[in-house]
Design a protein around this motif. Structure first.
Motif, PDB file in Angstrom:
ATOM      1  N   VAL A   1      32.821  41.338  42.654  1.00 21.26           N
ATOM      2  CA  VAL A   1      33.041  42.871  44.217  1.00 21.26           C
ATOM      3  C   VAL A   1      34.451  42.812  43.620  1.00 21.26           C
ATOM      4  CG1 VAL A   1      34.584  42.417  46.036  1.00 21.26           C
ATOM      5  CG2 VAL A   1      33.618  40.230  45.949  1.00 21.26           C
TER       6      VAL A   1
ATOM      7  N   GLY B   1      36.856  47.498  43.024  1.00 26.96           N
ATOM      8  CA  GLY B   1      37.160  48.146  44.417  1.00 26.96           C
ATOM      9  C   GLY B   1      38.294  48.997  43.443  1.00 26.96           C
TER      10      GLY B   1
ATOM     11  N   THR C   1      44.108  44.912  46.512  1.00 28.50           N
ATOM     12  CA  THR C   1      43.257  45.040  46.909  1.00 28.50           C
ATOM     13  C   THR C   1      42.093  43.327  46.980  1.00 28.50           C
ATOM     14  OG1 THR C   1      42.788  46.933  47.828  1.00 28.50           O
ATOM     15  CG2 THR C   1      41.195  45.612  48.551  1.00 28.50           C
TER      16      THR C   1
ATOM     17  N   LEU D   1      40.692  39.571  47.802  1.00 27.53           N
ATOM     18  CA  LEU D   1      39.811  39.070  47.901  1.00 27.53           C
ATOM     19  C   LEU D   1      40.059  37.671  47.127  1.00 27.53           C
ATOM     20  CD1 LEU D   1      37.818  42.057  48.246  1.00 27.53           C
ATOM     21  CD2 LEU D   1      38.166  40.577  49.907  1.00 27.53           C
TER      22      LEU D   1
ATOM     23  N   ALA E   1      34.970  47.104  47.617  1.00 20.08           N
ATOM     24  CA  ALA E   1      35.479  46.308  48.545  1.00 20.08           C
ATOM     25  C   ALA E   1      35.770  47.906  49.005  1.00 20.08           C
ATOM     26  CB  ALA E   1      36.736  46.169  47.920  1.00 20.08           C
TER      27      ALA E   1
ATOM     28  N   LEU F   1      32.577  45.881  51.754  1.00 24.28           N
ATOM     29  CA  LEU F   1      32.951  45.229  52.067  1.00 24.28           C
ATOM     30  C   LEU F   1      34.212  46.075  52.806  1.00 24.28           C
ATOM     31  CD1 LEU F   1      33.447  41.558  49.983  1.00 24.28           C
ATOM     32  CD2 LEU F   1      32.280  42.175  51.573  1.00 24.28           C
TER      33      LEU F   1
ATOM     34  N   ASP G   1      43.440  47.844  53.949  1.00 23.99           N
ATOM     35  CA  ASP G   1      42.650  47.341  53.424  1.00 23.99           C
ATOM     36  C   ASP G   1      43.037  46.236  53.143  1.00 23.99           C
ATOM     37  OD1 ASP G   1      45.236  46.602  52.528  1.00 23.99           O
ATOM     38  OD2 ASP G   1      45.757  48.970  51.165  1.00 23.99           O
ATOM     39  N   PHE G   2      42.602  45.464  52.130  1.00 27.10           N
ATOM     40  CA  PHE G   2      42.284  43.949  52.787  1.00 27.10           C
ATOM     41  C   PHE G   2      43.697  43.530  51.966  1.00 27.10           C
ATOM     42  CE2 PHE G   2      38.220  44.727  51.801  1.00 27.10           C
ATOM     43  CZ  PHE G   2      37.551  44.330  52.858  1.00 27.10           C
TER      44      PHE G   2
ATOM     45  N   LEU H   1      35.675  38.168  56.612  1.00 27.26           N
ATOM     46  CA  LEU H   1      34.557  38.255  55.037  1.00 27.26           C
ATOM     47  C   LEU H   1      32.818  37.473  55.599  1.00 27.26           C
ATOM     48  CD1 LEU H   1      36.974  38.270  52.642  1.00 27.26           C
ATOM     49  CD2 LEU H   1      36.094  40.379  53.427  1.00 27.26           C
TER      50      LEU H   1
END
Length: 347
Positions: free
Chosen positions: A236, A238, A243, A247, A280, A308, A314-315, A331
């Motif tokens: 992943v 981003g 963030t 994840l 992300a 994603l 945001d995450f 997810l």
């Protein structure tokens, strides 16, 4: 002469073109500006330095149109020379201005020589001066954001007194900071990101810009879970560190990379064996260009790119406000089924 940062910056501004010729030698003059690639003296034209004061705007101020960075000539000396400590920056500025240096340190006190004329070297030096985050204010800060990472995450360190200079007032101070290493795919440190923290433990320090990056960032990232030389079938990527660390908190075996900005995300290098790249996104469209360009580059390399999307802003918002179980469930519908089974917790 007081030797304050603001006074040094003003004096340097009086000799702005000479400063640029000395420290930004890969650039050139264009009218009232010195044009160069960036503050680290890369060839190019995206950064411009004002050489003479115009309409109340001071000489020596600069802006990098590609990254949005800005500052004065003290920043030019700091970045182009790869310096970390403000004393070294001030000494170099005084040397250039032929000013008397402050009194030397007492005999018997060893003084580390200035870093080589290389921002990556300055990043490696500052990282080496830092300590593991276990039991520190940095670990408490991350936990307060819901981020729980393994103590084996070698990219993260803590510095109890990291130098910070206000780019507007020139005032300097030292504050505790979370240090995150930016590395290439071989694990070599090429830069770092500093997040200054409130000494009381109440989140980030109350600064205009509590997060700054240093060094060679293009193509590289803050990697969590990357083993040098090992194939990475899925990963992943981003922009922001928090963030990506969020994840990583819910998918602790999936390698993640924070590129630190949309422009750097677009140029992130892919590890060997990568077949699936999750990107992300934030809820807003600020990083859309980086996502689109990275997706295009991934497709050209035969890598499946999937975006994603968070449920909230945001995450990290998802992790803090909805909880890790809810984030994992959110997810699961966005991952390829094989990856959902491999990287998400059961159930």
């Amino acid at each position: 002469m007081s030797g304050s940062a603001s006074e040094l910056a003003r004096r340097l501004g009086e000799h702005a073109e000479a400063v640029c010729r000395e420290y930004l030698s890969n650039g050139h003059r264009a009218g009232n500006y010195w044009m160069v690639g960036d503050v680290r003296n890369t060839r190019g034209r995206s950064m411009h330095v004002r050489l003479k004061a115009v309409g109340g705007k001071a000489a020596g101020k600069w802006v990098d149109e590609a990254t949005g960075e800005y500052g004065d000539l003290l920043d030019v000396i700091e970045q182009s020379c790869g310096l970390v400590d403000f004393r070294e920056v001030a000494d170099e500025a005084r040397r250039f201005l032929s000013m008397p240096l402050p009194p030397p340190q007492p005999l018997g006190v060893p003084r580390q020589p200035a870093a080589a004329r290389s921002s990556p070297e300055a990043a490696r030096r500052l990282f080496a001066m830092s300590q593991p985050i276990a039991g520190t204010l940095a670990e408490r800060y991350l936990a307060g954001r819901g981020i729980l990472l393994s103590t084996h995450e070698s990219a993260l360190r803590f510095h109890p007194g990291c130098y910070y200079r206000d780019l507007v007032t020139g005032e300097t101070q030292t504050l505790p900071a979370l240090i995150a290493a930016v590395t290439n795919l071989d694990g070599e440190i090429t830069g770092l990101q500093r997040t200054w923290l409130d000494p009381s433990g109440q989140g980030k320090a109350q600064l205009t810009d509590p997060r700054r990056s240093l060094g060679d960032l293009l193509g590289n990232g803050i990697w969590l879970g990357l083993e040098s030389g090992a194939p990475v079938p899925a990963m992943v990527a981003g922009e922001g560190f928090e963030t990506m660390a969020s994840l990583r908190t819910v998918m602790p075996t999936l390698p993640v990379a924070a590129a630190t900005s949309a422009n750097h995300l677009a140029g992130l290098s892919f590890p060997a064996g990568c077949r699936r790249l999750y990107i992300a996104a934030d809820a807003d469209a600020a990083g859309r260009h980086g996502i689109e360009r990275l997706s295009q580059r991934a497709a050209e390399s035969g890598i499946l790119a999937l975006v994603l999307r968070p449920q909230l802003g945001d995450f990290n918002d998802d992790l803090r406000h909805l909880g890790p179980a809810h984030l994992a469930a959110w997810l699961s519908d966005q991952l390829v089924p094989e990856d959902a089974r491999l990287f998400l917790p059961p159930g």
